[in-house]
Motif scaffolding. Structure first.
Motif, mmCIF file in Angstrom:
data_model
loop_
_atom_site.group_PDB
_atom_site.id
_atom_site.type_symbol
_atom_site.label_atom_id
_atom_site.label_comp_id
_atom_site.label_asym_id
_atom_site.label_seq_id
_atom_site.Cartn_x
_atom_site.Cartn_y
_atom_site.Cartn_z
ATOM 1 N N TYR A 167 39.403 31.320 41.627
ATOM 2 C CA TYR A 167 39.288 32.766 41.855
ATOM 3 C C TYR A 167 38.034 33.363 41.212
ATOM 4 O O TYR A 167 37.637 34.469 41.541
ATOM 5 N N LEU A 168 37.409 32.619 40.315
ATOM 6 C CA LEU A 168 36.157 33.133 39.759
ATOM 7 C C LEU A 168 35.117 33.338 40.862
ATOM 8 O O LEU A 168 34.225 34.169 40.750
ATOM 9 N N ARG A 169 35.254 32.571 41.939
ATOM 10 C CA ARG A 169 34.298 32.709 43.055
ATOM 11 C C ARG A 169 34.307 34.111 43.631
ATOM 12 O O ARG A 169 33.303 34.551 44.190
ATOM 13 N N VAL A 170 35.427 34.802 43.522
ATOM 14 C CA VAL A 170 35.486 36.208 43.968
ATOM 15 C C VAL A 170 34.437 37.012 43.204
ATOM 16 O O VAL A 170 33.608 37.707 43.798
ATOM 17 N N LEU A 171 34.455 36.884 41.900
ATOM 18 C CA LEU A 171 33.526 37.664 41.074
ATOM 19 C C LEU A 171 32.097 37.163 41.235
ATOM 20 O O LEU A 171 31.149 37.950 41.245
ATOM 21 N N ARG A 172 31.941 35.850 41.358
ATOM 22 C CA ARG A 172 30.598 35.308 41.581
ATOM 23 C C ARG A 172 30.035 35.847 42.891
ATOM 24 O O ARG A 172 28.870 36.236 42.962
ATOM 25 N N GLY A 173 30.866 35.886 43.909
ATOM 26 C CA GLY A 173 30.420 36.399 45.213
ATOM 27 C C GLY A 173 29.964 37.848 45.113
ATOM 28 O O GLY A 173 28.926 38.224 45.668
ATOM 29 N N LEU A 174 30.713 38.654 44.394
ATOM 30 C CA LEU A 174 30.340 40.067 44.239
ATOM 31 C C LEU A 174 29.022 40.179 43.480
ATOM 32 O O LEU A 174 28.176 41.023 43.783
ATOM 33 N N ARG A 175 28.866 39.300 42.493
ATOM 34 C CA ARG A 175 27.609 39.320 41.735
ATOM 35 C C ARG A 175 26.431 38.932 42.633
ATOM 36 O O ARG A 175 25.420 39.644 42.676
ATOM 37 N N PHE A 176 26.551 37.818 43.353
ATOM 38 C CA PHE A 176 25.417 37.370 44.174
ATOM 39 C C PHE A 176 25.105 38.390 45.269
ATOM 40 O O PHE A 176 23.945 38.682 45.537
ATOM 41 N N PRO B 256 43.828 38.345 37.815
ATOM 42 C CA PRO B 256 44.397 38.345 36.452
ATOM 43 C C PRO B 256 44.753 36.944 35.932
ATOM 44 O O PRO B 256 44.923 36.770 34.726
ATOM 45 N N GLN B 257 44.829 35.957 36.823
ATOM 46 C CA GLN B 257 45.091 34.593 36.360
ATOM 47 C C GLN B 257 43.901 33.971 35.639
ATOM 48 O O GLN B 257 44.035 32.990 34.925
ATOM 49 N N LEU B 258 42.722 34.519 35.877
ATOM 50 C CA LEU B 258 41.522 33.935 35.263
ATOM 51 C C LEU B 258 41.521 34.183 33.762
ATOM 52 O O LEU B 258 42.047 35.181 33.284
ATOM 53 N N SER B 259 40.905 33.283 33.027
ATOM 54 C CA SER B 259 40.811 33.501 31.591
ATOM 55 C C SER B 259 39.881 34.680 31.324
ATOM 56 O O SER B 259 38.932 34.917 32.077
ATOM 57 N N GLY B 260 40.192 35.409 30.261
ATOM 58 C CA GLY B 260 39.362 36.548 29.881
ATOM 59 C C GLY B 260 37.917 36.154 29.671
ATOM 60 O O GLY B 260 36.995 36.880 30.043
ATOM 61 N N GLU B 261 37.694 34.971 29.088
ATOM 62 C CA GLU B 261 36.322 34.511 28.817
ATOM 63 C C GLU B 261 35.492 34.439 30.096
ATOM 64 O O GLU B 261 34.332 34.858 30.116
ATOM 65 N N ARG B 262 36.080 33.878 31.145
ATOM 66 C CA ARG B 262 35.301 33.702 32.381
ATOM 67 C C ARG B 262 34.983 35.061 33.005
ATOM 68 O O ARG B 262 33.890 35.273 33.521
ATOM 69 N N VAL B 263 35.954 35.966 32.934
ATOM 70 C CA VAL B 263 35.737 37.309 33.485
ATOM 71 C C VAL B 263 34.636 38.029 32.692
ATOM 72 O O VAL B 263 33.735 38.649 33.261
ATOM 73 N N GLY C 283 38.405 46.015 45.214
ATOM 74 C CA GLY C 283 39.646 46.049 44.444
ATOM 75 C C GLY C 283 39.600 45.160 43.210
ATOM 76 O O GLY C 283 40.542 45.138 42.413
ATOM 77 N N ALA C 284 38.498 44.420 43.036
ATOM 78 C CA ALA C 284 38.403 43.512 41.877
ATOM 79 C C ALA C 284 38.386 44.300 40.563
ATOM 80 O O ALA C 284 39.011 43.898 39.577
ATOM 81 N N LEU C 285 37.708 45.427 40.556
ATOM 82 C CA LEU C 285 37.616 46.221 39.319
ATOM 83 C C LEU C 285 39.012 46.631 38.865
ATOM 84 O O LEU C 285 39.352 46.526 37.682
ATOM 85 N N HIS C 286 39.807 47.066 39.819
ATOM 86 C CA HIS C 286 41.173 47.476 39.519
ATOM 87 C C HIS C 286 41.958 46.335 38.859
ATOM 88 O O HIS C 286 42.782 46.562 37.973
ATOM 89 N N ARG C 287 41.678 45.099 39.274
ATOM 90 C CA ARG C 287 42.428 43.959 38.743
ATOM 91 C C ARG C 287 41.934 43.460 37.400
ATOM 92 O O ARG C 287 42.699 42.912 36.616
ATOM 93 N N VAL C 288 40.625 43.579 37.155
ATOM 94 C CA VAL C 288 40.121 43.002 35.899
ATOM 95 C C VAL C 288 39.784 44.050 34.843
ATOM 96 O O VAL C 288 39.926 43.795 33.648
ATOM 97 N N PHE C 289 39.318 45.212 35.273
ATOM 98 C CA PHE C 289 39.028 46.284 34.317
ATOM 99 C C PHE C 289 39.651 47.576 34.851
ATOM 100 O O PHE C 289 38.967 48.579 35.071
ATOM 101 N N GLY C 290 40.964 47.509 35.052
ATOM 102 C CA GLY C 290 41.682 48.624 35.684
ATOM 103 C C GLY C 290 41.501 49.940 34.942
ATOM 104 O O GLY C 290 41.549 51.013 35.543
#
Ligand code: ATP
Ligand code: MG
Length: 414
Positions: A156-165, A189-196, A220-227
């Protein structure tokens, strides 16, 4: 096709290939070179197993031995990462069990996006690009390698990587990738805090984080990781993003403070959850508090000293910079900017003159008060605070005899 690969990296490739191990440049450096960006960290992928790489190159260092990565010091002194071809055996969205693979194609097949799955051969000057990553770069499209739903569910980190790229390189996210990405955000939310945390810091270190952050919000990623900061009203969010872009990229901490400030009293919990260090949490909280301190009136030196005491001299310049970018982001006119410049000026005046604004600036300290017969404890602290309040009103009082007399007077009154 000819990309500028450092000679030292080509030398490593040559050495491995002479022994019969196919070796390619892969990943971010190839992507950035094709985009005409240059960078130092050319990563190499090789058919050679890590033990072989270690034997062939001295000095070399195990960097991620469990992932097959060996650091090899090139003739230019730079440590290049040489990673054995791999394939995923098992994935659960958070971790992958990998095994070594024999071919470049297997290795490219486990990479996340087509633009990251391009290999370049530094000796033959040949691109190997089975997923047409180069075409996607030209068309400015972000697309998963293979089935996007599957690829996000593997990690699921690929979600955030995709948004970054997508934000970083101004790419349009291809429809199927975007649909799958949005469907996957609920698993973040399953991802470790460190990776996020690491991912967010990479976004904030980029030239214009607003584009990626906007995608964080729209997906919707922001809502899930930094709601805690996802509920901002549109105007406030737009101002926050604009202000972040206006801060120089190396001041990641200031950008972080702008992003997290709206979380208010939830800043600490949010940052602890995503494994920020105590120092980083304190930095954000202190800057957020400093921004809340009302700026002095132009020309009002007393309130300038109070402001300096409250924000602390160490954070004064940063806080003023934050005020400035927020004002600009709000589209403030000449009048408001002029006022801020005047407020900054009175602060500068009292700073340059060295007016007392902290306990350390006082002409007396705790020892002087002990000598006066005060017992160590809260009484001394309170007396020093009272002295500071007095000298902030009138710096001419900041002399040892005057302050000692002031404290005796206070004690007599009690
Ligand atoms: P940058 O270093 O600019 O963030 P990068 O592409 O080099 O970008 P890295 O995280 O250094 O990114 O990873 C190097 C390469 O490894 C990527 O280009 C990609 O091919 C692959 N990769 C990294 N992380 C993943 C992942 N979570 N899933 C699939 N492939 C990945
Ligand atoms: Mg990289």
């Amino acid at each position: 096709m000819r990309l500028e690969v450092p000679e030292a990296a080509s030398d490593i490739v040559r050495r491995l290939e002479e022994r019969g191990f196919e070796t390619w440049a892969v990943g971010g450096a190839v992507r950035d070179a094709l985009l005409s960006g240059s960078r130092a960290d050319w990563d190499l992928a090789t058919a050679a197993r890590p033990e072989v790489v270690r034997k062939l190159f001295r000095p070399s260092y195990p960097i991620g031995i469990q992932f097959g990565t060996i650091g090899v010091r090139g003739s230019d002194g730079y440590v290049y990462e040489v990673t054995t071809f791999r394939r995923d055996l098992e994935t659960d969205g958070r971790h992958a069990v990998v095994e070594y693979a024999d071919t470049l194609d297997e290795d490219l097949g486990r990479r996340d996006f087509t633009i990251n799955a391009i290999a370049y051969h530094p000796l033959r000057h040949e691109l190997h690009d089975p997923y047409d990553g180069r075409g996607d770069l030209d068309r400015r499209i972000l697309r998963c390698v293979g089935d996007p739903t599957l690829r996000f569910s593997e990690d699921y980190l690929r979600v955030l990587r995709g948004l970054r790229f997508a934000g970083r390189y101004e790419l349009e996210i291809e429809d199927a990738t975007w649909d799958a990405l949005k469907a996957a955000v609920s698993n973040l939310p399953q991802l470790s805090g460190e990776r996020v945390r690491e991912e967010l810091l990479k976004v904030l270190a980029g030239p214009a984080p607003s584009r990626s952050l906007e995608l964080y919000r729209n997906s919707g990623a922001l809502h899930r990781v930094f709601g805690e900061v996802a509920g901002l009203e549109d105007t406030e969010w737009r101002i926050t993003l604009e202000a972040i872009d206006r801060i120089p990229a190396e001041e990641t901490g200031l950008r972080l403070a702008l992003l997290f400030r709206p979380a208010g009293f939830e800043i600490e919990a949010m940052m602890a959850r995503t494994r920020f260090s105590n120092a980083e949490v304190r930095g954000v909280v202190n800057l957020a508090d400093a921004l809340d301190q009302p700026l002095p009136q132009p020309g009002d030196e007393v309130s300038a000293r109070r402001w300096l005491r409250d924000v602390t001299p160490a954070l004064a310049s940063y806080t003023l910079l934050l005020h400035m970018v927020l004002l600009e982001a709000m589209g403030a006119g000449a009048k408001e900017r002029k006022r801020l410049a005047e407020q900054a000026k009175v602060i500068e005046t009292v700073r340059e003159r060295g007016d007392p604004v902290t306990l350390g600036d006082l002409a007396i300290d705790g020892n002087d008060l002990k000598e006066m017969g005060m017992l160590p404890g809260p009484e001394i602290g309170r007396a020093l605070e009272a002295c500071l309040t007095a000298v902030i009103e009138d710096p001419s009082l900041n002399e040892q005899a005057v302050l000692l007399a002031y404290v005796s007077g206070m004690r007599d009154e009690e």
